[in-house]
Design an enzyme around this catalytic site. Structure first.
Site, PDB file in Angstrom:
ATOM      1  CD  GLU A 271     -10.867   4.017  -5.902  1.00  0.00           C
ATOM      2  OE1 GLU A 271     -11.024   2.904  -5.342  1.00  0.00           O
ATOM      3  OE2 GLU A 271      -9.850   4.710  -5.762  1.00  0.00           O
TER       4      GLU A 271
ATOM      5  CG  HIS B 210      -7.094  -3.154  -1.250  1.00  0.00           C
ATOM      6  ND1 HIS B 210      -7.561  -4.106  -2.121  1.00  0.00           N
ATOM      7  CD2 HIS B 210      -7.463  -1.955  -1.771  1.00  0.00           C
ATOM      8  CE1 HIS B 210      -8.183  -3.518  -3.131  1.00  0.00           C
ATOM      9  NE2 HIS B 210      -8.143  -2.208  -2.943  1.00  0.00           N
TER      10      HIS B 210
ATOM     11  CD  GLN C 258      -3.027   0.851   0.132  1.00  0.00           C
ATOM     12  OE1 GLN C 258      -3.243  -0.276  -0.315  1.00  0.00           O
ATOM     13  NE2 GLN C 258      -3.668   1.917  -0.312  1.00  0.00           N
TER      14      GLN C 258
ATOM     15  CG  ASP D 242      -8.887  -2.651  -6.762  1.00  0.00           C
ATOM     16  OD1 ASP D 242      -9.762  -2.217  -5.990  1.00  0.00           O
ATOM     17  OD2 ASP D 242      -7.704  -2.278  -6.740  1.00  0.00           O
TER      18      ASP D 242
ATOM     19  CG  HIS E 221     -12.400  -0.254  -3.807  1.00  0.00           C
ATOM     20  ND1 HIS E 221     -11.070  -0.330  -3.482  1.00  0.00           N
ATOM     21  CD2 HIS E 221     -13.066  -0.442  -2.637  1.00  0.00           C
ATOM     22  CE1 HIS E 221     -10.932  -0.557  -2.192  1.00  0.00           C
ATOM     23  NE2 HIS E 221     -12.133  -0.626  -1.644  1.00  0.00           N
TER      24      HIS E 221
END
Length: 348
Positions: A318, A263, A226, A270, A321
């Site tokens: 998004e 995540h 990340q 994703d 996501h």
């Protein structure tokens, strides 16, 4: 005695005003403006050293702050930033999966490690893992479907804020200290919270049955991964002339701040499809994007950062996501068009 500039100006304009009454008010107005400028100039002239000292202190302070941020960025690694989500995907094996003429009947999962910013797109792509839906499902008997509370019509919904499925992770609520979960393997090196795998596989199978071939990238990723994504985003913005703090603020709207990413707890992933491999807003208009927006809640997943909720989530739209929250919560979020933050305000 020699008259001062002020006395000369007053004497001159009052004299004109006495001789020409029609010019009385224009002379007074002009005199006021001249005296105003005179007093301002005199003030700065008599206090020049004071203002020079203040300017020096401010310059020193700003220079010290800039140096401190530079040192902080260098020591923490936040200065090493350069890619966006879309750039990571477009310059990686996600795009190459299409170039490899993947059979549309196959359900593709691409390892997060394969989507690497250091990857040379000219390299041979042999050995990159792709799996058919049968490969994915062949060893999943060990996973149990998540139970979902069934509510009757008119019955009040009751949710528990301590429920792992509903944990709120965002910039204001980083991952709780001591948060624990067990990783399960989707396929190959791809992992997520083992408790969501069966519902995930059921969703992939249902989409395939409807003629939609979904693909997954970036399910679970650790703190280091990340940080890499976030840092690369910052470096791109700084390369465009932004300061570190400006780049940090903008980057946090497109890539979740390390330590506050879903995540990292294995509940987010994703999703794209075999016909559209870019992680951008255009995915929302694809058949796969529309299918997920309509049916993902049936399997416990919610579109985590919907359009029109940016001011609440702090993240731009998004459509790729998705976050696992359980079937009941996901259904409510879809039916009421609310995001997880709004769900917490209303139900927890």
């Amino acid at each position: 005695m020699r008259k001062t500039f002020k006395e000369k100006a007053i004497s001159r304009f009052t004299g004109i005003a006495r001789r020409h009454k029609i010019l009385k008010y224009p002379c007074l107005a002009l005199l006021s403006m001249i005296l105003g400028v005179y007093y301002i100039v005199r003030h700065f002239a008599t206090n020049g050293k004071r203002y020079a000292s203040i300017a020096f202190v401010l310059a020193f302070f700003m220079n010290s702050c800039s140096f401190s941020f530079a040192v902080f960025a260098e020591r923490t690694g936040f200065i090493n930033a350069q890619e966006t989500y879309s750039a990571v995907v477009e310059d990686s094996d996600v795009t190459l999966a299409v170039e490899k003429e993947v059979n549309p009947e196959e359900q593709i999962l691409i390892d997060d490690e394969d989507i690497d910013v250091e990857y040379d797109v000219t390299e041979d792509i042999e050995g990159i893992d792709t799996y058919t839906i049968d490969d994915i499902l062949e060893n999943t008997d060990e996973y149990q479907m998540q139970d979902s509370q069934v509510y009757g019509e008119g019955q009040e919904y009751v949710f528990d804020s301590s429920d792992w499925k509903l944990v709120l992770i965002n910039k204001q609520h980083p991952i709780p200290e001591g948060y624990q979960f067990t990783l399960g393997t989707i396929k190959g090196s791809m992992q997520c919270d083992e408790r969501i795998i069966n519902d995930l596989l059921a969703m992939l199978q249902a989409a395939k049955d409807d003629g939609v071939n979904l693909a997954i990238c970036s399910p679970y990723r650790d703190l280091n991964r990340q940080e890499v994504l976030f840092n690369k985003k910052i470096k791109i913005y700084m390369g465009q002339g932004m300061s570190y703090m400006e780049a940090y603020k903008l980057a946090s709207q497109t890539v979740t701040v390390p330590g506050a990413s879903e995540h990292q707890i294995g509940l987010a992933l994703d999703i794209f499809c075999d016909t559209y491999t870019s992680l951008d807003e255009g995915f929302a208009d694809t058949e796969a994007g529309k299918w997920l927006a309509e049916h993902s809640c049936e399997y416990g997943f919610t579109l985590r950062y919907p359009s029109g909720k940016e001011y609440i989530t702090g993240i731009e739209f998004e459509p790729w996501h998705f976050r696992y929250v359980g079937k009941d919560a996901a259904t409510i979020m879809k039916d009421e068009n609310i995001c997880l933050e709004e769900f917490w305000d209303k139900y927890l």
